[in-house]
Motif scaffolding. Structure first.
Motif, short mmCIF file in Angstrom:
data_model
loop_
_atom_site.label_atom_id
_atom_site.label_comp_id
_atom_site.label_asym_id
_atom_site.label_seq_id
_atom_site.Cartn_x
_atom_site.Cartn_y
_atom_site.Cartn_z
N ALA A 157 39.52 41.42 34.80
CA ALA A 157 38.42 41.16 35.48
C ALA A 157 38.34 39.98 36.40
CB ALA A 157 37.31 40.98 34.41
N THR A 158 39.13 38.64 35.99
CA THR A 158 39.34 37.78 36.58
C THR A 158 40.19 38.00 37.90
OG1 THR A 158 39.93 36.53 34.58
CG2 THR A 158 40.63 35.54 36.59
N ALA A 159 40.89 38.97 38.13
CA ALA A 159 41.34 39.61 39.44
C ALA A 159 40.51 40.00 39.99
CB ALA A 159 42.63 40.40 39.23
N THR A 160 39.72 40.94 39.80
CA THR A 160 38.81 41.43 40.49
C THR A 160 37.56 40.38 41.03
OG1 THR A 160 37.15 41.97 38.58
CG2 THR A 160 38.95 43.76 39.14
N HIS A 161 37.34 39.51 40.02
CA HIS A 161 36.52 38.51 40.63
C HIS A 161 36.90 37.68 41.81
CE1 HIS A 161 33.94 34.72 40.43
NE2 HIS A 161 35.17 34.05 40.62
N TRP A 162 38.20 37.31 41.95
CA TRP A 162 38.79 36.78 43.24
C TRP A 162 39.02 37.36 44.31
CZ3 TRP A 162 38.73 32.05 43.77
CH2 TRP A 162 38.52 31.04 42.61
N THR A 163 39.48 38.81 43.93
CA THR A 163 39.49 39.86 45.45
C THR A 163 37.74 40.06 45.73
OG1 THR A 163 39.27 41.75 43.77
CG2 THR A 163 41.34 41.08 44.78
N ALA A 164 36.98 40.14 44.87
CA ALA A 164 35.35 40.43 45.16
C ALA A 164 35.09 39.10 46.10
CB ALA A 164 34.46 40.57 44.21
N LYS A 165 35.40 37.79 45.70
CA LYS A 165 34.84 36.80 46.70
C LYS A 165 35.37 36.80 48.00
CE LYS A 165 34.41 32.81 44.69
NZ LYS A 165 34.59 31.44 44.15
N SER A 166 36.37 37.56 48.37
CA SER A 166 36.92 37.79 49.58
C SER A 166 35.88 38.72 50.42
CB SER A 166 38.40 38.10 49.69
OG SER A 166 38.37 39.33 49.61
N LEU A 167 35.04 39.43 49.65
CA LEU A 167 34.31 40.45 50.65
C LEU A 167 33.24 39.77 51.54
CD1 LEU A 167 33.98 43.37 47.93
CD2 LEU A 167 35.58 43.19 49.44
N ASP A 168 32.50 39.00 51.03
CA ASP A 168 31.49 38.59 51.99
C ASP A 168 32.08 37.96 53.12
OD1 ASP A 168 29.36 39.46 50.41
OD2 ASP A 168 29.22 37.38 49.46
#
Length: 189
Positions: free
Chosen positions: A49-60
């Protein structure tokens, strides 16, 4: 990874201080994706979930640039991390969006195998079959990508067939592939 964390922290601090130049934002988005992917490769399953958190932060940030190739890349990487974290519905959504945004055949060819794999893991046989067919056609016509070649597609196909309850079909594919690869023996050679 040890180099990415200080870079991300420093870039985020610059952003908080009001430095939002395009180059800084783009670098921050790439660094967040890189950090998320690196974490996804080293973390045990329960920490993905930590990995998904960081990749998600790039989407915006990626969406801010209105660059379809960059947005497709960010969505593809985030979708794959979601898949690894077993958040498959959201992964299919992100990968579908990445495929839709792909501005060219090569970018789309990079997304489709991950999209097919995730659809298979989700158990959606119709989606798996249609995306797998498109991946076969597209990669066959564009050539191999750095990550996907005929062997990888074969593995994705076999796993997807098994995951969608078609182990007998997977066995047939596997047997046909072995028969095609078997060297011919002529004159007792």
């Amino acid at each position: 990874m040890s180099l990415l964390w200080p870079l991300v922290a420093r870039l985020e601090a610059r952003l908080e201080d009001g430095h939002s130049e395009r180059e800084v934002l783009r670098l921050l988005a790439h660094a967040r994706i890189g950090l998320g992917v690196a974490l996804g490769n080293v973390f045990p399953e329960e920490r993905l979930a930590t990995a998904t958190h960081w990749t998600a932060k790039s989407l915006d940030i990626a969406a801010h640039f209105k660059d379809p190739a960059f947005s497709s890349y960010a969505l593809r990487m985030h979708g794959n991390e979601l898949r690894k974290a077993r958040i498959r519905g959201a992964a299919v959504d992100r990968l579908s969006h990445a495929a839709a945004l792909a501005p060219d055949r090569e970018t789309r060819a990079a997304v489709l195998p991950l999209y097919a794999r995730t659809a298979g893991e989700l158990g959606d046989s119709q989606l798996f079959d249609s995306v797998m067919q498109e991946a076969d056609d597209l990669i066959g016509s564009t050539g191999h990508t750095s990550l996907f070649n005929p062997y990888t597609l074969h593995e994705i196909r076999l796993r997807g067939l098994v995951s969608t309850g078609r182990a007998d079909v997977a066995y047939g594919w596997s047997t046909m592939d072995l028969a095609r690869r078997r060297p011919s023996h002529r004159n007792g050679e």
